[in-house]
Design an enzyme around this catalytic site. Structure first.
Site, PDB file in Angstrom:
ATOM      1  N   GLU A  29      -1.831  -9.155  10.521  1.00  0.00           N
ATOM      2  CA  GLU A  29      -2.362  -7.876  10.847  1.00  0.00           C
ATOM      3  C   GLU A  29      -3.005  -7.945  11.980  1.00  0.00           C
ATOM      4  O   GLU A  29      -3.995  -8.860  11.811  1.00  0.00           O
ATOM      5  CB  GLU A  29      -3.325  -7.475   9.824  1.00  0.00           C
ATOM      6  CG  GLU A  29      -2.481  -6.359   8.850  1.00  0.00           C
ATOM      7  CD  GLU A  29      -3.397  -5.947   7.628  1.00  0.00           C
ATOM      8  OE1 GLU A  29      -4.642  -5.506   8.049  1.00  0.00           O
ATOM      9  OE2 GLU A  29      -3.394  -6.136   6.503  1.00  0.00           O
ATOM     10  N   ASP A  51     -15.135  -1.303   7.138  1.00  0.00           N
ATOM     11  CA  ASP A  51     -15.443  -2.746   7.379  1.00  0.00           C
ATOM     12  C   ASP A  51     -16.712  -3.199   7.326  1.00  0.00           C
ATOM     13  O   ASP A  51     -17.663  -2.555   7.576  1.00  0.00           O
ATOM     14  CB  ASP A  51     -14.842  -3.385   8.759  1.00  0.00           C
ATOM     15  CG  ASP A  51     -13.298  -3.421   8.875  1.00  0.00           C
ATOM     16  OD1 ASP A  51     -12.609  -3.809   8.131  1.00  0.00           O
ATOM     17  OD2 ASP A  51     -12.557  -2.644   9.909  1.00  0.00           O
TER      18      ASP A  51
END
Lengths: 403, 286
Positions: B75, B86
């Protein structure tokens, strides 16, 4: 003017704007909130609880009064003031935090989080939580923590924990990121009280509804005091909650001109202002599609305003909808113009406004000048300026003003 | 490069065969990878890297080392200024990359260059803010043109994702929606209908980042399996070989992000690829 559709739709869209652009973790909380809010909105006992607190704790209704000497100096229309600066904690923010804190209790949530820029929404959240017995944590950019020490102390005094955010530009945008990150891990027991008409559905609608008490009162007060509706209503726009609150009840009144005032900062170049409706493009920030200040690749741009409450690269999706449909006009006032207006309202009316509000005062003078003396312009005086005194001293001295 | 992807003992631990889905030739790379793994009773390691951290020049070597170590799909995170899903490790890596001028077009150009040198699947992880600003479905097409085999838009609005999904279908690349432990069954049904290639399951509530405790994914995997035969990849908080093993006992792939991103950022800038390979091998050790 054609009638605008009822917004938002069931997908949280105001025309093409709005929506729910968030990681899946938050979806169930948003759906739960949407359902709980729909039930509460239809529940007379919830409305009564909100109204009681707004009356006995916040001090509503706030006054609506003519600004005699300001009207004289405009030489045009009469200027009337809707005095949200007189609400408890000194700004309109408390209207929303009371409503959402009561809703959080209905949801069985015991912990509240919030983001804050200058600290007004943080103080209003901490205040509502102290009053209702909810644990409270506020995320605030480290840069703002330094600049707004007084509000940090107020929040702590009210029992809230203040978390300084060290990421990114260390201001409101980053505080909002951090609050969302907290919420992704804490949705089970925590409600996130967003401070403006931004974020994923149902927040823009819900915050607008809670703030609409301003416009409902103003509309009724106008009919009572003036025997008619005002000709124009002016409010400053950062995320846009005070503006949405006063505009919304007038949206269906075609004869009432609505003017939103963004932060023009130091000029039109990127990074010098915080005016997404004037200079931005449609994009996604903090969970909804709206006008936003981004670079061509989609990265959030730097913004500037002398007013911490307007220093935000995004704006509520309903404002974007009102801009594109033409229902609301959006203009910008610069830092300098806002500072002049800050002094003007203090000298002419004995009211020291927030620097945010000062942007609306400036635009009102422009609007009023082109109107007849029998016409009426209303300013939403969204907050008082005590919090801005240190910043105002610095800015006024920097340009050589004697006070 | 014909060696097995996992040690035999590991394969035994993960050797749960699944029914093979009906196939349509020619098969996209992601479908092919999962079909081959399933045929052999194996699971995939999906490492996540931030494009441009520590440097964009390190990307080709890093991907080659990950592939060499046995990773199946990488990814590649396209840096974004405000990545709300995140944790600090990935958010800071993205900020560093942005400061180095790593824009989406720079990432696409680099992937186009390196595409021929890796056989691994390459999946872009990109915020909807960038996708929308870059033309929505046109950006999905640009990813496919650059050689990406799939895309994950972690903050897409399910109610508005149709055009993006349709473009991924048109270009025959994977399109993975996130499924969370908090997702209702009705929601899962809608989410998997908008997935192709694989489904991205969140191992936990909260943001990306390293955790001590092993992820509990069995019940979420079971709930999603009831709705789809697509391969299931699990991410968020997966940072040790034991975590990978725990995930692969139930799902088809384990996604490892923050702990890899941290290792790549720390230390000698000339040994980034070595660290990537060593860590991937460590994760695949049972």
């Amino acid at each position: 003017m054609t009638t605008l559709p009822q917004v938002p739709d069931t997908q949280g869209r105001f025309g093409k704007f709005g929506g729910r652009y968030v990681p899946e973790t938050l979806l169930s909380a948003l759906e739960q909130l949407e359902a709980a809010y729909a039930t509460a909105r239809a529940d007379a006992s919830f409305q009564r609880d909100v109204d009681t607190l707004l009356r006995d704790f916040v001090g509503r209704p706030t006054p609506f009064a003519k600004a005699e000497r300001l009207s004289e100096s405009s030489g045009g229309a009469q200027i009337w003031l809707k005095r949200e600066d007189l609400a408890h904690t000194g700004a309109h923010k408390i209207n929303n935090t009371i409503g959402q804190a009561l809703l959080a209790k209905r949801l069985g949530k015991t912990r509240i989080i919030a983001e804050t820029g200058a600290g007004q929404h943080g103080v209003a959240t901490a205040t509502a939580c102290a009053r209702l017995g909810l644990r409270c944590e506020v995320y605030m950019g480290a840069e703002d923590v330094r600049r707004q020490a007084l509000n940090v102390f107020r929040m702590r005094l009210l029992g809230a924990k203040v978390n300084a955010v060290e990421t990114g530009s260390r201001t409101l945008k980053d505080a909002t990121n951090e609050a969302m990150r907290d919420w992704m891990g804490s949705v089970a027991d925590t409600h996130y009280i967003i401070g403006s008409v931004v974020g994923p559905h149902p927040f823009p609608m819900m915050v607008r509804d809670f703030q609409s008490v301003i416009g409902r009162e103003c509309r009724a007060q106008s009919l009572e005091r003036l025997g008619r509706l005002p000709d124009a209503v002016v409010a400053c726009v950062g995320g846009g909650s005070n503006a949405a609150g006063i505009f919304f009840p007038f949206v269906g009144d075609a004869g009432v001109r609505l003017v939103g005032v963004e932060a023009g900062g130091r000029g039109n170049a990127p990074g010098e202002h915080a005016a997404p409706l004037a200079f931005g493009t449609p994009g996604v920030l903090h969970g909804s599609l709206s006008y936003v200040l981004q670079d061509p690749a989609g990265q959030t741009a730097d913004v500037h305003s002398c007013s911490a409450g307007l220093d935000y690269p995004g704006v509520g999706p309903e404002h974007s909808f009102w801009k594109d449909t033409g229902r609301v006009e959006y203009v910008a006032a610069t830092d300098e113009q806002a500072l002049d207006a800050f002094r003007l309202l203090a000298e002419r009316e004995g009211i020291i406004p927030a620097l945010e509000t000062s942007h609306a005062v400036h635009a009102t003078m422009q609007v009023a000048r082109g109107m007849r003396p029998d016409q009426v312009v209303v300013i939403n005086v969204s907050g008082r300026g005590d919090k801005d005194v240190n910043e105002a001293i610095r800015l006024l001295e920097a340009r050589g003003d004697r006070v | 490069m014909s060696r097995t992807l996992y040690p035999l003992s590991y394969q035994a631990a993960c050797a749960k065969r699944l029914p093979r889905p009906a196939t349509i030739a020619p098969m996209s790379r992601i479908d092919q990878i999962f079909q081959d793994l399933r045929a052999n009773g194996r699971k995939a390691l999906m490492p996540f890297v931030v494009a441009g951290d520590p440097t964009l020049d390190a990307l080709p070597g890093t991907l080659a080392a990950l592939e060499q170590a046995g990773a199946s799909i990488a990814e590649i995170g396209i840096p974004f200024s405000d990545p709300i899903a995140d944790g600090p490790v990935i958010a800071e890596a993205m900020h560093r990359a942005l400061q180095r001028g790593v824009s989406p077009s720079v990432v696409l150009a680099r992937v186009r260059e390196l595409r021929a040198s890796v056989r691994m699947g390459l999946v872009a992880m990109v915020s909807v803010s960038i996708v929308e600003r870059s033309g929505g479905s046109a950006f999905i097409a640009a990813l496919a043109d650059a050689g990406f085999d799939g895309v994950i838009v972690p903050d897409a609005d399910l109610d508005a994702v149709g055009p993006l999904h349709a473009e991924a279908e048109r270009r025959d690349i994977a399109f993975a929606m996130l499924v969370a432990p908090t997702s209702t069954d009705a929601r899962i049904e809608r989410l998997v209908r908008h997935c192709r290639g694989f489904v991205y399951l969140l191992a936990r509530a909260g943001i990306t980042g390293e955790r001590q405790d092993a992820p509990q994914v069995e019940s979420l995997v079971r709930r999603v399996r009831a709705k789809t035969s697509l391969p299931l990849a699990v991410g968020f908080g997966i940072s040790t070989a034991a975590h990978v093993k725990a995930v692969c006992a139930h799902a088809d792939a384990a996604i490892v992000g923050s702990s890899l991103v941290r290792r790549l950022a720390e230390g000698d800038a000339h040994a980034v690829a070595d660290r990537a390979g060593a860590y991937a091998r460590e994760l695949l050790r049972v």
